[in-house]
Design a protein around this motif. Structure first.
Motif, short mmCIF file in Angstrom:
data_model
loop_
_atom_site.label_atom_id
_atom_site.label_comp_id
_atom_site.label_asym_id
_atom_site.label_seq_id
_atom_site.Cartn_x
_atom_site.Cartn_y
_atom_site.Cartn_z
N ILE A 12 0.82 -1.22 0.00
CA ILE A 12 0.00 0.00 0.00
C ILE A 12 0.85 1.27 0.00
O ILE A 12 0.31 2.37 0.09
N THR A 13 2.17 1.13 -0.09
CA THR A 13 3.05 2.30 -0.13
C THR A 13 3.76 2.39 -1.48
O THR A 13 3.96 1.38 -2.17
N GLU A 14 4.16 3.61 -1.82
CA GLU A 14 4.82 3.86 -3.09
C GLU A 14 6.20 3.23 -3.14
O GLU A 14 6.73 2.75 -2.13
N GLU A 15 6.80 3.26 -4.32
CA GLU A 15 8.09 2.61 -4.55
C GLU A 15 9.18 3.12 -3.60
O GLU A 15 10.06 2.36 -3.20
N ASP A 16 9.11 4.40 -3.25
CA ASP A 16 10.12 4.96 -2.35
C ASP A 16 9.54 5.18 -0.95
O ASP A 16 9.92 6.11 -0.24
N GLY A 17 8.64 4.30 -0.55
CA GLY A 17 7.95 4.44 0.72
C GLY A 17 8.87 4.34 1.92
O GLY A 17 9.97 3.80 1.86
N VAL A 18 8.37 4.85 3.05
CA VAL A 18 9.10 4.81 4.31
C VAL A 18 8.13 4.37 5.40
O VAL A 18 6.92 4.65 5.33
N ALA A 19 8.64 3.63 6.37
CA ALA A 19 7.80 3.18 7.49
C ALA A 19 8.57 3.36 8.79
O ALA A 19 9.79 3.16 8.84
N VAL A 20 7.86 3.72 9.84
CA VAL A 20 8.43 3.81 11.18
C VAL A 20 7.77 2.73 12.03
O VAL A 20 6.53 2.67 12.13
N VAL A 21 8.60 1.87 12.63
CA VAL A 21 8.11 0.81 13.51
C VAL A 21 8.88 0.89 14.82
O VAL A 21 9.89 1.59 14.92
N ASP A 22 8.41 0.16 15.83
CA ASP A 22 9.11 0.16 17.11
C ASP A 22 8.92 -1.18 17.79
O ASP A 22 8.04 -1.96 17.45
N ASN A 23 9.77 -1.46 18.78
CA ASN A 23 9.64 -2.69 19.55
C ASN A 23 10.55 -2.60 20.77
O ASN A 23 11.40 -1.72 20.87
N TYR A 24 10.38 -3.54 21.68
CA TYR A 24 11.33 -3.72 22.77
C TYR A 24 12.47 -4.60 22.28
O TYR A 24 12.29 -5.47 21.43
N ASP A 25 13.66 -4.36 22.82
CA ASP A 25 14.86 -5.09 22.42
C ASP A 25 15.21 -6.09 23.52
O ASP A 25 15.71 -5.70 24.57
N PRO A 26 14.97 -7.38 23.29
CA PRO A 26 15.23 -8.37 24.34
C PRO A 26 16.70 -8.48 24.74
O PRO A 26 17.01 -9.04 25.80
N THR A 27 17.61 -7.95 23.93
CA THR A 27 19.02 -7.97 24.33
C THR A 27 19.32 -6.89 25.35
O THR A 27 20.40 -6.88 25.94
N VAL B 8 9.74 -5.03 31.30
CA VAL B 8 8.58 -5.13 30.41
C VAL B 8 7.52 -5.98 31.08
O VAL B 8 7.75 -7.17 31.37
N PHE B 9 6.35 -5.41 31.32
CA PHE B 9 5.26 -6.14 31.95
C PHE B 9 4.80 -7.27 31.04
O PHE B 9 4.61 -7.09 29.84
N GLY B 10 4.61 -8.46 31.62
CA GLY B 10 4.15 -9.61 30.86
C GLY B 10 5.23 -10.29 30.04
O GLY B 10 4.92 -11.08 29.15
N TYR B 11 6.48 -10.02 30.37
CA TYR B 11 7.62 -10.54 29.60
C TYR B 11 7.69 -12.06 29.67
O TYR B 11 7.47 -12.66 30.72
N ARG B 12 8.01 -12.68 28.52
CA ARG B 12 8.25 -14.11 28.44
C ARG B 12 9.54 -14.33 27.67
O ARG B 12 9.71 -13.80 26.57
N PRO B 13 10.48 -15.12 28.22
CA PRO B 13 11.73 -15.37 27.51
C PRO B 13 11.54 -16.31 26.32
O PRO B 13 10.52 -17.01 26.20
N ASP B 14 12.53 -16.34 25.46
CA ASP B 14 12.57 -17.24 24.32
C ASP B 14 14.01 -17.70 24.18
O ASP B 14 14.93 -16.90 24.34
N PRO B 15 14.26 -18.97 23.89
CA PRO B 15 15.65 -19.43 23.80
C PRO B 15 16.42 -18.88 22.61
O PRO B 15 17.65 -18.93 22.60
N ARG B 16 15.72 -18.33 21.64
CA ARG B 16 16.40 -17.80 20.46
C ARG B 16 17.00 -16.43 20.75
O ARG B 16 16.45 -15.64 21.49
N ARG B 17 18.12 -16.18 20.13
CA ARG B 17 18.84 -14.92 20.32
C ARG B 17 17.99 -13.74 19.84
O ARG B 17 17.46 -13.73 18.75
N GLY B 18 17.91 -12.72 20.68
CA GLY B 18 17.25 -11.48 20.29
C GLY B 18 15.75 -11.56 20.17
O GLY B 18 15.12 -10.68 19.57
N ILE B 19 15.14 -12.56 20.76
CA ILE B 19 13.69 -12.74 20.67
C ILE B 19 13.12 -12.99 22.06
O ILE B 19 13.73 -13.68 22.88
#
Length: 248
Positions: A146-161, A168-179
């Protein structure tokens, strides 16, 4: 109407104030819903970095998961913005705030035509609601459509590292790196009656894992703005010319 405690709390606040406690709940544990801090903090208290990032988004913009419409209101002063949220009451609050084009729409069922927007705002760890890296990759592919060829997006997240269960409330670990993961639901004690929302599951991933997620999509991670266990990322599309990418 389906249970919508957060949306109802947002609408009540827009109309004068909460009528009870809005909380996150994970089992027996609760945490304040921070309705003011997350959805109604005046822009004078926003960081210059955040305002400059919003200012940089070319219009038209789609604000996915608009909440109270605070960012959409800011963006429409600069050009066309469409604000969407799955919550009808949040969309009602967004309209009452003065956002001209606010629609009820599920981000997993985007009905916009191809190339409709120049940029996407996906704030509030919405990308994590996909629940998995594969789900995040699919959503990024959907917003690429839905975005043009030169589109831009801003996203965010918590960094498990750089964060954990104490951050972080409700945090659950994962054995994979960075997840990692996050699970909770909203409750709103309103006029003596408690409204309980559905359980939410977020996948948390580091900037490096976000780069993995973009593989196979038109997006690349052009910039990461780290915070305290949290980050915002600017995604840009390849320009399609000789396989080269646009300058950052």
């Amino acid at each position: 109407m389906d249970s919508d405690p957060l949306g109802r709390a947002i609408l009540d606040y827009e109309r004068g104030g909460l009528r009870g406690d809005c909380l996150y709940r994970d089992g027996a544990e609760t945490w304040d819903g921070h309705v003011y801090e997350n959805y109604f903090r005046p822009r004078e208290e926003w960081s210059d970095s955040w305002k400059n990032l919003l200012d940089s988004l070319p219009c038209p913009v789609v604000d996915i998961g608009c909440g109270s419409g605070q960012h959409a209101e800011f963006l429409q002063e600069r050009g066309e913005v469409v604000a969407i949220d799955v919550s009808p009451t949040a969309v009602e609050a967004t309209r009452e705030r003065g956002v001209e084009d606010a629609r009820v729409m599920d981000m997993f069922e985007l009905t916009f035509p191809p190339n409709r927007f120049r940029s996407v705002l996906l704030n509030g760890t919405q990308l994590g609601l996909t629940g998995s890296l594969a789900g995040a990759r699919q959503l990024l592919s959907d917003i690429a459509r839905i975005t043009e060829e030169d589109g831009v997006a801003v996203v965010d997240n918590y960094d498990p590292t750089n964060c954990g269960p104490d951050d972080v409330f409700g945090y659950r670990p994962d054995p994979r790196r960075g997840i990692a993961h996050r699970t909770f639901h909203f409750e709103y004690e309103r006029d003596g009656e408690r409204e309980v929302g559905r359980s939410l599951h977020f996948v948390l991933f580091s900037p490096d894992r976000l780069r993995d997620v973009t593989v196979g999509t038109p997006w690349r991670v052009a910039e990461v703005r780290p915070g305290d266990g949290y980050y915002k990322a600017v995604l840009r599309k390849d320009d399609g010319k000789n396989g080269r990418k646009r300058d950052q």
